[in-house]
Design a protein around this motif. Structure first.
Motif, PDB file in Angstrom:
ATOM      1  N   LYS A  88       0.828  -1.213   0.000  1.00  0.00           N
ATOM      2  CA  LYS A  88       0.000   0.000   0.000  1.00  0.00           C
ATOM      3  C   LYS A  88       0.859   1.258   0.000  1.00  0.00           C
ATOM      4  O   LYS A  88       0.529   2.249  -0.646  1.00  0.00           O
ATOM      5  N   SER A  89       1.965   1.221   0.741  1.00  0.00           N
ATOM      6  CA  SER A  89       2.814   2.412   0.814  1.00  0.00           C
ATOM      7  C   SER A  89       3.486   2.698  -0.524  1.00  0.00           C
ATOM      8  O   SER A  89       3.797   3.841  -0.820  1.00  0.00           O
ATOM      9  N   LYS A  90       3.709   1.686  -1.340  1.00  0.00           N
ATOM     10  CA  LYS A  90       4.304   1.912  -2.658  1.00  0.00           C
ATOM     11  C   LYS A  90       3.326   2.603  -3.592  1.00  0.00           C
ATOM     12  O   LYS A  90       3.728   3.311  -4.503  1.00  0.00           O
ATOM     13  N   ARG A  91       2.036   2.395  -3.363  1.00  0.00           N
ATOM     14  CA  ARG A  91       1.028   2.999  -4.245  1.00  0.00           C
ATOM     15  C   ARG A  91       0.653   4.415  -3.835  1.00  0.00           C
ATOM     16  O   ARG A  91       0.446   5.275  -4.687  1.00  0.00           O
ATOM     17  N   ASN A  92       0.541   4.672  -2.546  1.00  0.00           N
ATOM     18  CA  ASN A  92      -0.051   5.962  -2.162  1.00  0.00           C
ATOM     19  C   ASN A  92       0.557   6.550  -0.901  1.00  0.00           C
ATOM     20  O   ASN A  92      -0.158   6.939  -0.002  1.00  0.00           O
ATOM     21  N   GLY A  93       1.831   6.661  -0.829  1.00  0.00           N
ATOM     22  CA  GLY A  93       2.398   7.312   0.339  1.00  0.00           C
ATOM     23  C   GLY A  93       3.902   7.206   0.351  1.00  0.00           C
ATOM     24  O   GLY A  93       4.502   6.754  -0.615  1.00  0.00           O
ATOM     25  N   PRO A  94       4.497   7.618   1.449  1.00  0.00           N
ATOM     26  CA  PRO A  94       5.946   7.447   1.531  1.00  0.00           C
ATOM     27  C   PRO A  94       6.284   5.959   1.539  1.00  0.00           C
ATOM     28  O   PRO A  94       5.669   5.185   2.262  1.00  0.00           O
ATOM     29  N   VAL A  95       7.247   5.579   0.732  1.00  0.00           N
ATOM     30  CA  VAL A  95       7.581   4.168   0.565  1.00  0.00           C
ATOM     31  C   VAL A  95       8.176   3.636   1.857  1.00  0.00           C
ATOM     32  O   VAL A  95       9.059   4.243   2.450  1.00  0.00           O
ATOM     33  N   LYS A  96       7.666   2.498   2.297  1.00  0.00           N
ATOM     34  CA  LYS A  96       8.197   1.824   3.474  1.00  0.00           C
ATOM     35  C   LYS A  96       9.035   0.645   3.016  1.00  0.00           C
ATOM     36  O   LYS A  96       8.726  -0.010   2.033  1.00  0.00           O
ATOM     37  N   TYR A  97      10.090   0.395   3.747  1.00  0.00           N
ATOM     38  CA  TYR A  97      10.969  -0.712   3.440  1.00  0.00           C
ATOM     39  C   TYR A  97      10.706  -1.847   4.422  1.00  0.00           C
ATOM     40  O   TYR A  97       9.940  -1.712   5.342  1.00  0.00           O
ATOM     41  N   GLY A  98      11.360  -2.971   4.224  1.00  0.00           N
ATOM     42  CA  GLY A  98      11.240  -4.087   5.157  1.00  0.00           C
ATOM     43  C   GLY A  98      10.603  -5.315   4.561  1.00  0.00           C
ATOM     44  O   GLY A  98      10.166  -6.192   5.301  1.00  0.00           O
ATOM     45  N   MET A  99      10.552  -5.409   3.241  1.00  0.00           N
ATOM     46  CA  MET A  99       9.927  -6.571   2.621  1.00  0.00           C
ATOM     47  C   MET A  99      10.691  -7.856   2.964  1.00  0.00           C
ATOM     48  O   MET A  99      10.086  -8.911   3.148  1.00  0.00           O
ATOM     49  N   GLY A 100      12.011  -7.791   3.078  1.00  0.00           N
ATOM     50  CA  GLY A 100      12.794  -8.969   3.439  1.00  0.00           C
ATOM     51  C   GLY A 100      12.432  -9.492   4.808  1.00  0.00           C
ATOM     52  O   GLY A 100      12.300 -10.704   5.014  1.00  0.00           O
ATOM     53  N   ARG A 101      12.255  -8.586   5.761  1.00  0.00           N
ATOM     54  CA  ARG A 101      11.852  -8.999   7.106  1.00  0.00           C
ATOM     55  C   ARG A 101      10.460  -9.613   7.092  1.00  0.00           C
ATOM     56  O   ARG A 101      10.191 -10.594   7.784  1.00  0.00           O
ATOM     57  N   ALA A 102       9.574  -9.028   6.306  1.00  0.00           N
ATOM     58  CA  ALA A 102       8.208  -9.541   6.247  1.00  0.00           C
ATOM     59  C   ALA A 102       8.168 -10.936   5.620  1.00  0.00           C
ATOM     60  O   ALA A 102       7.461 -11.822   6.098  1.00  0.00           O
ATOM     61  N   VAL A 103       8.954 -11.143   4.567  1.00  0.00           N
ATOM     62  CA  VAL A 103       8.990 -12.460   3.922  1.00  0.00           C
ATOM     63  C   VAL A 103       9.649 -13.484   4.845  1.00  0.00           C
ATOM     64  O   VAL A 103       9.219 -14.638   4.923  1.00  0.00           O
ATOM     65  N   PHE A 104      10.673 -13.059   5.576  1.00  0.00           N
ATOM     66  CA  PHE A 104      11.294 -13.955   6.552  1.00  0.00           C
ATOM     67  C   PHE A 104      10.282 -14.361   7.616  1.00  0.00           C
ATOM     68  O   PHE A 104      10.188 -15.533   7.999  1.00  0.00           O
ATOM     69  N   GLY A 105       9.515 -13.405   8.118  1.00  0.00           N
ATOM     70  CA  GLY A 105       8.475 -13.719   9.101  1.00  0.00           C
ATOM     71  C   GLY A 105       7.428 -14.645   8.531  1.00  0.00           C
ATOM     72  O   GLY A 105       6.920 -15.533   9.231  1.00  0.00           O
TER      73      GLY A 105
END
Length: 127
Positions: A88-105
């Protein structure tokens, strides 16, 4: 007072033009440029969670603890919400990072759920 001339004064660069027709716009561009933030530096992002999704951070830590059977489903759930938050942040807001952590979780949450389901009959016999 500052050294910046008024609009209609001669330009200090020596061109003979008025300041408003010569270097005024260059000075405005220099003042409006933003300085680099810590989120722009990749090394800082490795050490400090600048611009990261809070859910992704939680999913990463829950993934580390997902060998505890109760934590596995929680890691799975939080990581799904973290991935949705990052998308969602990639579409409409400041981009948030952390996809690697999320996929690890997510991966460790699946592993923790598998452990829970594998030992669930054993724990139910104990009750």
């Amino acid at each position: 007072m500052s050294n910046i001339p008024q609009r209609n004064e001669p330009c200090p660069c020596g061109s003979g033009k008025r300041y408003k027709n010569c270097c005024q716009h260059k000075g405005q561009q220099r003042r409006t440029q933003s300085s680099p933030t810590p989120a722009d530096d990749a090394a800082v992002r490795l050490l400090i969670p600048v611009g990261r999704s809070g859910l992704a951070i939680a999913a990463g830590y829950l993934g580390l603890c997902s060998c505890i059977p109760i934590v596995g489903p929680l890691a799975l759930l939080i990581s799904i919400f973290a991935i949705i938050d990052i998308q969602k942040s990639k579409r409409n807001g400041p981009v948030k990072y952390g996809m690697g952590r999320a996929v690890f979780g997510l991966a460790m949450g699946v592993f923790g759920c598998a452990i829970l389901l594998m030992f669930l009959p054993f724990w139910l016999d104990l009750l």
